[in-house]
Each structure stands twice: as structure tokens, then as C-alpha cells.
Design a protein around this motif. Structure first.
Motif, PDB file in Angstrom:
ATOM      1  N   TRP A 123       0.831  -1.198   0.000  1.00 24.13           N
ATOM      2  CA  TRP A 123       0.000   0.000   0.000  1.00 24.13           C
ATOM      3  C   TRP A 123       0.869   1.253   0.000  1.00 24.13           C
ATOM      4  N   CYS A 124       2.027   1.201   0.623  1.00 27.43           N
ATOM      5  CA  CYS A 124       2.963   2.330   0.577  1.00 27.43           C
ATOM      6  C   CYS A 124       3.381   2.639  -0.857  1.00 27.43           C
ATOM      7  N   LEU A 125       3.719   1.589  -1.600  1.00 25.29           N
ATOM      8  CA  LEU A 125       4.113   1.790  -2.995  1.00 25.29           C
ATOM      9  C   LEU A 125       2.988   2.411  -3.804  1.00 25.29           C
ATOM     10  N   ASP A 231      -6.909   7.457  20.406  1.00 21.93           N
ATOM     11  CA  ASP A 231      -5.634   6.913  19.959  1.00 21.93           C
ATOM     12  C   ASP A 231      -5.411   7.223  18.480  1.00 21.93           C
ATOM     13  N   ALA A 232      -4.173   6.939  18.035  1.00 21.25           N
ATOM     14  CA  ALA A 232      -3.790   7.274  16.660  1.00 21.25           C
ATOM     15  C   ALA A 232      -4.614   6.505  15.636  1.00 21.25           C
ATOM     16  N   ALA A 233      -4.999   5.259  15.963  1.00 23.13           N
ATOM     17  CA  ALA A 233      -5.762   4.460  15.006  1.00 23.13           C
ATOM     18  C   ALA A 233      -7.102   5.116  14.683  1.00 23.13           C
ATOM     19  N   MET A 275      -5.548   2.100   3.834  1.00 25.63           N
ATOM     20  CA  MET A 275      -5.415   0.650   3.728  1.00 25.63           C
ATOM     21  C   MET A 275      -4.117   0.163   4.362  1.00 25.63           C
ATOM     22  N   SER A 276      -3.043   0.960   4.261  1.00 26.55           N
ATOM     23  CA  SER A 276      -1.784   0.589   4.890  1.00 26.55           C
ATOM     24  C   SER A 276      -1.937   0.542   6.400  1.00 26.55           C
ATOM     25  N   GLU A 277      -2.618   1.551   6.960  1.00 27.61           N
ATOM     26  CA  GLU A 277      -2.844   1.570   8.405  1.00 27.61           C
ATOM     27  C   GLU A 277      -3.744   0.412   8.819  1.00 27.61           C
TER      28      GLU A 277
END
Length: 305
Positions: A123-125, A231-233, A275-277
Motif C-alpha cells: 500500500w505504501c508503494l 488513539d492514533a488508530a 489501507m496501509s494503516e
């Protein structure tokens, strides 16, 4: 909803800070704008601490090296975003900035040695591909846009370093490390630059230069308060509210409308970050263990009363 509401207010303050800095960047150098920001922010913090002893947390730290690294990254980030937004619309700059969660993910794996699932890397890419999709049509001519993208990417890298250090320093709460010490260092770093390139501002501009300090302080305090309530999520997806806010400011202040490439790239980056998270949280979540059921015979042996 207190945490998300505070974060959204902080995002609005950050966006107004960047817009105000962009308006000032055509008349004043980076040293003057940022030095005056800290010249307002530091006294305000000291006044608050005088009125409320202990405000902002303890002055000392057991990890001065990490604090020094964070302050250095914050100085690079402040200067880079100012220089980048001088050449770019806010929405395009924020599109590049939205890769920060992806860079922070990579730093958490390389520096903090945290396990990152393969899906998160994929997902980063995709997220970086979204940035390329948006900025590629403007890179052919080089010049200002290219310099702007490079500056914002440098600021994003520095911001990601700041976020990574924040995770290492999460046991040291308080605002001293993110407001007072960076403010004092900022005066030492940008003060001489301000004196060298000083342009006497008219009263209206002087008020706007001082407004940057109020906006920067308000943004930091609101963001810090938001993470005390959620929280961060939960708060992560709300960070992308900066994109529509920046588009609205571009239209209102400069009559600049986003083109299809920016909108398409923005959609890809936001989707990839979310999606990465999600992939990271899914991999980190413990497997649910169903409660053990007692045999019926055992239940019948439990005495009543």
C-alpha cells in the motif's frame, strides 16, 4: 467525538498557518516569517506557564539527544514547507505531505525495528504512485514547481522523523519539548536570518506575521489534546480533512482549482494510507480467543446459593 473534533480544529489551524505563510512568502524571506512566529509563540508559552505553574510539563529530560533530533527535524520541516508552498498550491503541497504516514511506517521498521506486514509495504508503494500520478504532468518544465515539490518532500521527511521521535518520547508528555525548546532554537536559528533579510512590515503585515505564532501554538495544543482523548488508530483518517480544507483555501484566496490529476492522485494517496494503516492494525491485533465453555456436568455440580 472530543478527540476527532480537537484534531479537526488543529488541522484547520495548520491549514490557516500554511495559507497565511504562503501569502507572506511573496514579500518576506523565510527567516523573518519563521523567526517572528517563534517570537510570538515563546512569550505566549512563558506567560501561560507563569499564570499556571507547571504548564507544559517538566523542563528537564532524560533523553536530550532525541529531543535535539526532534528540534532539528522541526526546524527543517518549518523552513521546507514555507519554501515549498511559495511555489505550489496548498492542495498540491498537502498531497505530497500525505505520504508522511507511509514514510513514518518505513522509519518505524528501519529505526524502531517494528514488524511491518507485507500488505502495508504494498500500500505504501501505491501511495507514492498516487503522488507521481498527480505531480508528473507538472515536472516537465522544471523550475518553480520542481523546487516546490522537492522542498515539500524534504519537509515531509523531516516531519516523519519528528513523528518517529515522538513515538520514542511518548513516555515524556507535555508541550515543553514541542513548543518551548523548538521555539527557543528557532529564534537562534532564524533570528540572524531575519536580521539579514529584514523588510520593515506595515502594521497589517506585522499583525499577520504575529498571527502565525498564534496559529502555530493553537495547532500544536489542539493536536496534542486530541491524542489525549483518542488513539492514533481512530484519529488517523481525520488527518486527511486537510485536503478539502486546502482545496477550499486555494479557491478562496488564489482562485486556483485542483485539476483532474491532483484529484486522482489525492484519492489514491488517501486510499493507500488508510489501507496501509488497516493492514498494520490487522497484523498487530491479537487473535481472538473464544471463551472456554464448561461442560454441562461441571455446571450442574456448582452449588446453589
Amino acid at each position: 467525538m472530543k478527540g476527532p473534533a480537537l484534531l479537526l480544529a488543529g488541522i484547520l489551524f495548520f491549514s490557516l498557518l500554511d495559507a497565511n505563510s504562503k501569502l507572506l512568502s511573496g514579500h518576506y524571506a523565510v527567516g523573518q516569517v519563521i523567526a517572528l512566529r517563534f517570537a510570538v509563540l515563546v512569550p505566549l508559552f512563558l506567560v501561560a506557564r507563569a499564570l499556571r505553574p507547571g504548564f507544559g510539563g517538566p523542563l528537564g529530560t532524560r533523553r536530550p539527544g532525541l529531543h535535539a533530533l526532534r528540534v532539528a527535524a522541526m526546524m527543517v520541516s518549518a523552513a521546507s514547507f514555507f519554501l515549498g508552498f511559495r511555489h505550489l498550491p496548498l492542495a498540491e503541497g498537502y498531497l505530497v505531505f500525505f505520504t508522511a504516514p507511509l514514510i513514518t511506517l518505513a522509519l518505524s521498521a528501519l529505526v524502531l525495528k517494528e514488524a511491518v506486514p507485507r500488505a502495508a509495504w504494498l500500500w505504501c508503494l501505491l501511495g507514492f504512485a498516487g503522488v507521481v500520478l498527480a505531480v508528473a504532468p507538472r515536472l516537465g518544465g522544471g523550475g518553480g514547481p520542481l523546487a516546490g515539490y522537492l522542498a515539500v518532500m524534504t519537509g515531509t521527511l523531516a516531519f516523519s522523523v519528528t513523528q518517529t521521535v515522538n513515538r520514542r518520547l511518548r513516555a515524556e508528555p507535555g508541550l515543553v519539548g514541542v513548543v518551548l525548546w523548538p521555539g527557543l532554537v528557532g529564534l537562534l536559528v532564524f533570528g540572524p536570518l531575519a536580521l539579514r533579510d529584514w523588510v520593515p512590515p506595515p502594521p497589517a503585515d506585522l499583525l499577520r506575521l504575529g498571527l502565525n505564532g498564534l496559529l502555530a501554538g493553537g495547532a500544536v495544543v489542539l493536536a496534542a489534546a486530541a491524542y489525549r482523548h483518542a488513539d492514533a488508530a481512530r484519529l488517523g483518517p481525520y488527518g486527511f480533512a486537510a485536503l478539502p480544507v486546502s482545496v477550499a483555501l486555494d479557491i478562496a484566496l488564489w482562485d486556483v482549482w485542483p485539476d483532474p490529476a491532483t484529484l486522482a492522485g489525492g484519492a489514491v494517496v488517501v486510499f493507500a494510507c488508510l489501507m496501509s494503516e488497516r493492514a498494520r492494525r490487522t497484523a498487530a491485533a491479537p487473535l481472538a480467543v473464544p471463551p472456554r465453555r464448561e461442560p454441562a456436568a461441571a455446571l450442574r455440580r456448582i452449588p446453589e446459593g
